[in-house]
Design a protein around this motif. Structure first.
Motif, PDB file in Angstrom:
ATOM      1  N   VAL A  23       0.833  -1.209   0.000  1.00 24.25           N
ATOM      2  CA  VAL A  23       0.000   0.000   0.000  1.00 24.25           C
ATOM      3  C   VAL A  23       0.866   1.257   0.000  1.00 24.25           C
ATOM      4  CG1 VAL A  23      -1.601   1.361   1.413  1.00 24.25           C
ATOM      5  CG2 VAL A  23      -2.036  -1.069   0.997  1.00 24.25           C
ATOM      6  N   VAL A  24       1.918   1.293   0.829  1.00 25.61           N
ATOM      7  CA  VAL A  24       2.745   2.503   0.894  1.00 25.61           C
ATOM      8  C   VAL A  24       3.843   2.514  -0.165  1.00 25.61           C
ATOM      9  CG1 VAL A  24       2.277   2.749   3.357  1.00 25.61           C
ATOM     10  CG2 VAL A  24       4.407   1.628   2.630  1.00 25.61           C
ATOM     11  N   ASN A  25       3.919   1.446  -0.977  1.00 28.66           N
ATOM     12  CA  ASN A  25       4.890   1.376  -2.070  1.00 28.66           C
ATOM     13  C   ASN A  25       6.318   1.465  -1.525  1.00 28.66           C
ATOM     14  OD1 ASN A  25       5.617   1.101  -4.776  1.00 28.66           O
ATOM     15  ND2 ASN A  25       5.379   3.276  -5.241  1.00 28.66           N
ATOM     16  N   ASN A  26       6.620   0.594  -0.580  1.00 28.22           N
ATOM     17  CA  ASN A  26       7.912   0.625   0.103  1.00 28.22           C
ATOM     18  C   ASN A  26       9.025   0.133  -0.825  1.00 28.22           C
ATOM     19  OD1 ASN A  26      10.011   0.628   1.928  1.00 28.22           O
ATOM     20  ND2 ASN A  26       8.995  -0.666   3.441  1.00 28.22           N
ATOM     21  N   THR A  64       9.179   5.640   0.504  1.00 28.11           N
ATOM     22  CA  THR A  64       7.788   5.185   0.357  1.00 28.11           C
ATOM     23  C   THR A  64       6.972   6.244  -0.379  1.00 28.11           C
ATOM     24  OG1 THR A  64       7.414   6.089   2.576  1.00 28.11           O
ATOM     25  CG2 THR A  64       7.707   3.708   2.423  1.00 28.11           C
ATOM     26  N   PHE A  65       5.789   5.824  -0.828  1.00 25.81           N
ATOM     27  CA  PHE A  65       4.771   6.719  -1.390  1.00 25.81           C
ATOM     28  C   PHE A  65       5.141   7.342  -2.732  1.00 25.81           C
ATOM     29  CE2 PHE A  65       4.008   6.859   3.242  1.00 25.81           C
ATOM     30  CZ  PHE A  65       2.709   6.378   3.253  1.00 25.81           C
ATOM     31  N   HIS A  66       6.144   6.788  -3.415  1.00 25.14           N
ATOM     32  CA  HIS A  66       6.423   7.293  -4.767  1.00 25.14           C
ATOM     33  C   HIS A  66       5.203   7.016  -5.643  1.00 25.14           C
ATOM     34  CE1 HIS A  66       8.530   8.208  -8.477  1.00 25.14           C
ATOM     35  NE2 HIS A  66       9.590   8.590  -7.765  1.00 25.14           N
ATOM     36  N   ARG A  67       4.906   7.916  -6.549  1.00 21.58           N
ATOM     37  CA  ARG A  67       3.722   7.708  -7.403  1.00 21.58           C
ATOM     38  C   ARG A  67       3.958   6.614  -8.433  1.00 21.58           C
ATOM     39  NH1 ARG A  67       3.591  13.413 -10.811  1.00 21.58           N
ATOM     40  NH2 ARG A  67       5.574  13.169 -11.905  1.00 21.58           N
ATOM     41  N   GLY A 108     -10.069   6.251   5.215  1.00 25.52           N
ATOM     42  CA  GLY A 108      -9.367   7.342   5.878  1.00 25.52           C
ATOM     43  C   GLY A 108      -8.876   8.406   4.917  1.00 25.52           C
ATOM     44  N   LEU A 109      -8.528   7.996   3.699  1.00 24.42           N
ATOM     45  CA  LEU A 109      -8.055   8.955   2.708  1.00 24.42           C
ATOM     46  C   LEU A 109      -9.140   9.947   2.311  1.00 24.42           C
ATOM     47  CD1 LEU A 109      -5.921   6.636   0.394  1.00 24.42           C
ATOM     48  CD2 LEU A 109      -5.096   8.336   2.041  1.00 24.42           C
ATOM     49  N   LEU A 163      -1.570   6.494  -3.845  1.00 23.23           N
ATOM     50  CA  LEU A 163      -1.846   5.671  -2.670  1.00 23.23           C
ATOM     51  C   LEU A 163      -3.276   5.138  -2.720  1.00 23.23           C
ATOM     52  CD1 LEU A 163      -1.417   4.608   0.237  1.00 23.23           C
ATOM     53  CD2 LEU A 163      -1.839   6.947   1.050  1.00 23.23           C
ATOM     54  N   ALA A 164      -4.228   5.998  -3.022  1.00 25.37           N
ATOM     55  CA  ALA A 164      -5.627   5.567  -3.129  1.00 25.37           C
ATOM     56  C   ALA A 164      -5.799   4.530  -4.234  1.00 25.37           C
ATOM     57  CB  ALA A 164      -6.528   6.779  -3.377  1.00 25.37           C
ATOM     58  N   SER A 165      -5.092   4.716  -5.349  1.00 25.04           N
ATOM     59  CA  SER A 165      -5.192   3.763  -6.458  1.00 25.04           C
ATOM     60  C   SER A 165      -4.619   2.408  -6.072  1.00 25.04           C
ATOM     61  CB  SER A 165      -4.453   4.314  -7.687  1.00 25.04           C
ATOM     62  OG  SER A 165      -5.075   5.486  -8.173  1.00 25.04           O
TER      63      SER A 165
END
Length: 255
Positions: A146-149, A173-176, A206-207, A227-229
């Motif tokens: 989910v966080v794209n670690n 983390t969280f890179h698009r 939560g988002l 992140l939502a995707s």
């Protein structure tokens, strides 16, 4: 002794973790032990905007809280001796436990462990990368997706004496774009459990509310949309993903 105010009580440095790629210090806030990573000590990276790693660490904690799995220790931004940075509660892991290990291929246990990959050590002997087959690590693997670690090394998993597993070092983390690099590939293709899907749903919901507003101070709009995707794709697939893209599926070094 009353608990110190973690936001305002003086942060005192007590040591430095010299093996870290970015400036990382041990410290204390009153009687509370912490890890401190000043933004000024972040090394530039070609694929992540400079000066954002501390913010990503805090964002990872907020998403961990939304999952309600307590993967990431309490993490926040505050001033310190070297300026603003990420501060995280220190966790004393159990040195007798290892959630991820490299062992001789002919000694891999038949049960309780998941096989990730095989290779040769410096002596030419075959070794296998394995990790626990445990609910705690399954949840961490979901969290990382989910966080794209991009940097789930074996030593970024802290094995606690009570069986809990903490994940640390979440600056990448969280890179698009897809960046998932992890040692936790043992459940590749397996169906997600109901509680894992419920956790993803909590993050997605939560988002749309408080989590999304809090992340807006830490991540870009494009990163929050990505992140939502990822949440939506993972819920739709209903199973652990396979590696994709042209880059390595595991970090290097592995530990």
């Amino acid at each position: 002794m009353p608990a110190p105010d973690l936001e305002t009580t003086e942060l005192t440095l007590t040591g430095r973790i010299t093996t870290a790629s970015n400036a990382t210090f041990l410290g204390s806030i009153g009687n509370v032990e912490v890890v401190y990573k000043p933004i000024a000590g972040e090394s530039p990276l070609w694929d992540f905007p400079h000066g954002t790693l501390a913010h990503r660490e805090v964002a990872a904690y907020l998403v961990s809280q939304a999952f309600a799995w307590e993967i990431v220790p309490h993490t926040w931004l505050r001033d310190g001796p070297l300026g603003e940075g990420m501060v995280q509660l220190w966790q004393e892991q159990d040195p007798a436990q290892r959630a991820v290990n490299l062992i001789a291929t002919d000694h891999v246990p038949e049960t309780g462990w998941k096989h990730v990959l095989e290779g040769q050590d410096e002596n030419g002997q075959m070794v296998t990368l394995v990790h626990e087959d445990s609910p705690a690590l399954r949840r961490m693997a979901v969290f990382d997706t989910v966080v794209n670690n991009a940097d789930r090394k074996g030593d970024h998993i802290l094995a606690m004496s009570n069986g809990h597993r903490h994940g640390v070092d979440h600056g990448l983390t969280f890179h698009r774009d897809h960046k998932l690099r992890t040692v936790l590939w043992g459940w590749l293709g397996d169906p997600l459990a109901a509680e894992e899907l419920d956790g993803i749903e909590r993050v997605a919901e939560g988002l749309e509310g408080e989590l999304g507003r809090d992340l807006a101070d830490l991540l870009s709009t494009e990163e929050i949309e990505a992140l939502a995707s990822r949440c939506a794709r993972l819920r739709l697939a209903g199973r652990f993903p396979a590696p994709s893209g042209q880059t390595s599926a595991v970090p290097w070094p592995l530990f």
